[in-house]
Design a protein around this motif. Structure first.
Motif, PDB file in Angstrom:
ATOM      1  N   LEU A   1      -0.646  -7.017  -6.844  1.00 47.21           N
ATOM      2  CA  LEU A   1       0.419  -7.587  -6.400  1.00 47.21           C
ATOM      3  C   LEU A   1       1.675  -6.772  -6.715  1.00 47.21           C
ATOM      4  N   PRO A   2       1.876  -6.045  -7.925  1.00 44.78           N
ATOM      5  CA  PRO A   2       2.974  -5.176  -8.241  1.00 44.78           C
ATOM      6  C   PRO A   2       3.150  -4.045  -7.010  1.00 44.78           C
ATOM      7  N   ALA A   3       1.844  -3.520  -6.526  1.00 44.54           N
ATOM      8  CA  ALA A   3       1.859  -2.573  -5.447  1.00 44.54           C
ATOM      9  C   ALA A   3       2.315  -3.207  -4.175  1.00 44.54           C
ATOM     10  N   LEU A   4       1.974  -4.311  -3.915  1.00 44.58           N
ATOM     11  CA  LEU A   4       2.625  -5.096  -2.423  1.00 44.58           C
ATOM     12  C   LEU A   4       4.052  -5.359  -2.759  1.00 44.58           C
ATOM     13  N   ARG A   5       4.426  -5.557  -4.045  1.00 43.05           N
ATOM     14  CA  ARG A   5       6.040  -6.075  -4.294  1.00 43.05           C
ATOM     15  C   ARG A   5       6.686  -4.653  -4.110  1.00 43.05           C
ATOM     16  N   GLU A   6       6.141  -3.546  -4.386  1.00 40.23           N
ATOM     17  CA  GLU A   6       6.847  -2.213  -4.225  1.00 40.23           C
ATOM     18  C   GLU A   6       6.968  -1.897  -2.636  1.00 40.23           C
TER      19      GLU A   6
END
Length: 71
Positions: free
Chosen positions: A11-16
């Protein structure tokens, strides 16, 4: 297919990739359910570059992607 235990870590990578306003998760994905299956995350990219980055990440991790048009 990616192990579901890995998904929250992505999720953090997608958010980035798509920015804080471009990621839906949890209850916010209910509107995107297909055939009774609710996605664990949904992206709403603001431009082609964000979509490209998110698709590259999905490919890298073996995530299924279901494109949905705006209409």
């Amino acid at each position: 297919m990616t192990d579901t235990a890995l998904m929250p870590h992505l999720l953090p990578a997608l958010r980035e990739c798509v920015g804080p306003d471009g990621l839906r998760e949890g209850a916010a994905t209910a509107a995107y359910a297909l055939d009774g299956v609710q996605p664990w995350a949904t992206i709403v990219p603001c431009d082609e570059d964000a979509a490209s980055r998110a698709l590259a990440l999905a490919s890298e991790h073996g995530l299924a992607v279901v494109p949905l048009g705006g209409g």
